[in-house]
Design a protein around this motif. Structure first.
Motif, PDB file in Angstrom:
ATOM      1  N   ALA A   9      28.206  89.172  13.153  1.00  0.00           N
ATOM      2  CA  ALA A   9      27.878  87.826  12.565  1.00  0.00           C
ATOM      3  C   ALA A   9      28.856  87.279  11.702  1.00  0.00           C
ATOM      4  N   GLU A  10      30.089  88.133  11.369  1.00  0.00           N
ATOM      5  CA  GLU A  10      31.004  87.461  10.558  1.00  0.00           C
ATOM      6  C   GLU A  10      31.750  86.331  11.204  1.00  0.00           C
ATOM      7  N   LEU A  11      32.229  86.427  12.452  1.00  0.00           N
ATOM      8  CA  LEU A  11      32.708  85.585  13.356  1.00  0.00           C
ATOM      9  C   LEU A  11      32.060  85.389  14.581  1.00  0.00           C
ATOM     10  N   SER A  44      19.164 105.988  14.774  1.00  0.00           N
ATOM     11  CA  SER A  44      18.043 105.580  14.050  1.00  0.00           C
ATOM     12  C   SER A  44      18.082 106.244  12.531  1.00  0.00           C
ATOM     13  N   TRP A  45      19.264 107.025  12.244  1.00  0.00           N
ATOM     14  CA  TRP A  45      19.464 107.580  10.931  1.00  0.00           C
ATOM     15  C   TRP A  45      20.307 106.473  10.186  1.00  0.00           C
ATOM     16  N   HIS A  46      21.318 105.643  10.944  1.00  0.00           N
ATOM     17  CA  HIS A  46      22.155 104.702  10.248  1.00  0.00           C
ATOM     18  C   HIS A  46      22.047 103.305  11.025  1.00  0.00           C
ATOM     19  N   PRO A  47      21.107 102.736  11.178  1.00  0.00           N
ATOM     20  CA  PRO A  47      20.962 101.270  12.054  1.00  0.00           C
ATOM     21  C   PRO A  47      21.601 100.365  11.417  1.00  0.00           C
ATOM     22  N   THR A  48      22.459  99.425  12.225  1.00  0.00           N
ATOM     23  CA  THR A  48      22.832  98.277  11.588  1.00  0.00           C
ATOM     24  C   THR A  48      22.463  97.120  12.491  1.00  0.00           C
ATOM     25  N   GLU A  49      22.666  96.008  12.073  1.00  0.00           N
ATOM     26  CA  GLU A  49      22.297  94.792  12.986  1.00  0.00           C
ATOM     27  C   GLU A  49      23.262  94.795  14.118  1.00  0.00           C
ATOM     28  N   ALA A  50      24.739  94.886  13.822  1.00  0.00           N
ATOM     29  CA  ALA A  50      25.511  94.880  14.896  1.00  0.00           C
ATOM     30  C   ALA A  50      25.315  96.018  15.847  1.00  0.00           C
ATOM     31  N   SER A  51      25.178  97.365  15.423  1.00  0.00           N
ATOM     32  CA  SER A  51      24.982  98.543  16.317  1.00  0.00           C
ATOM     33  C   SER A  51      23.790  98.084  17.251  1.00  0.00           C
ATOM     34  N   ALA A  52      22.806  97.541  16.703  1.00  0.00           N
ATOM     35  CA  ALA A  52      21.339  97.272  17.540  1.00  0.00           C
ATOM     36  C   ALA A  52      21.839  96.374  18.509  1.00  0.00           C
ATOM     37  N   LEU A  53      22.615  95.253  18.180  1.00  0.00           N
ATOM     38  CA  LEU A  53      23.145  94.198  19.137  1.00  0.00           C
ATOM     39  C   LEU A  53      23.914  94.821  20.371  1.00  0.00           C
ATOM     40  N   VAL A  54      24.611  95.860  20.036  1.00  0.00           N
ATOM     41  CA  VAL A  54      25.639  96.388  20.885  1.00  0.00           C
ATOM     42  C   VAL A  54      24.553  97.254  21.956  1.00  0.00           C
TER      43      VAL A  54
END
Length: 107
Positions: A9-11, A44-54
Motif C-alpha cells: 500500500a505504499e504505492l 502465522s508468527w510474523h503476519p503482515t498486511e502485504a504477506s496476507a495479500l500475496v
C-alpha cells in the motif's frame, strides 16, 4: 526482486508495475497456494498486511482490502502473487544491500 507489486500500500499497484516496466524488470514466477501453505508457520508468527495479500492472491482470491493507516483499499489482482526481477534498482529506491556505508556489512 519485487513480490506483490503494490501489496504494501505504499504505492498503487499500477505505479509499481509502471516502474518495473521502466527498469526492464521481468516476471520470473508466481507464489502458489502450495508455497503459502509451506510457509504457514512463518506467516502465522510474523503476519503482515502485504504477506496476507500475496497469500490471498496465491490462493486465487480477487477483490480489494482496506488497509490500516488510512491507505486506500489495495486490490488483490492477477499481479498480487507475481515475483518480479530486475538488474537495475528502481528509480529513487536504495536497496538495503546496495553497499551504502551503513550497510556495507550486508554486501
Amino acid at each position: 526482486m519485487v513480490l506483490g507489486p503494490g501489496a504494501d500500500a505504499e504505492l498503487p499497484e499500477s505505479e509499481v508495475l509502471g516502474l518495473l516496466e521502466e527498469v526492464g524488470a521481468v516476471t520470473v514466477g508466481r507464489i502458489a497456494g502450495d508455497d503459502v501453505r509451506s510457509l504457514d508457520a512463518v506467516l502465522s508468527w510474523h503476519p503482515t498486511e502485504a504477506s496476507a495479500l500475496v497469500a490471498a492472491g496465491a490462493d486465487g482470491l480477487k477483490g480489494s482490502v482496506a488497509m490500516r493507516r488510512g491507505h486506500a483499499p489495495v486490490p488483490i489482482s492477477d499481479h498480487t502473487a507475481e515475483v518480479w526481477l530486475t538488474d537495475d534498482p528502481l528509480p529513487g529506491v536504495v536497496s538495503p544491500c546496495s553497499g551504502t556505508p551503513e550497510n556495507d556489512e550486508l554486501t
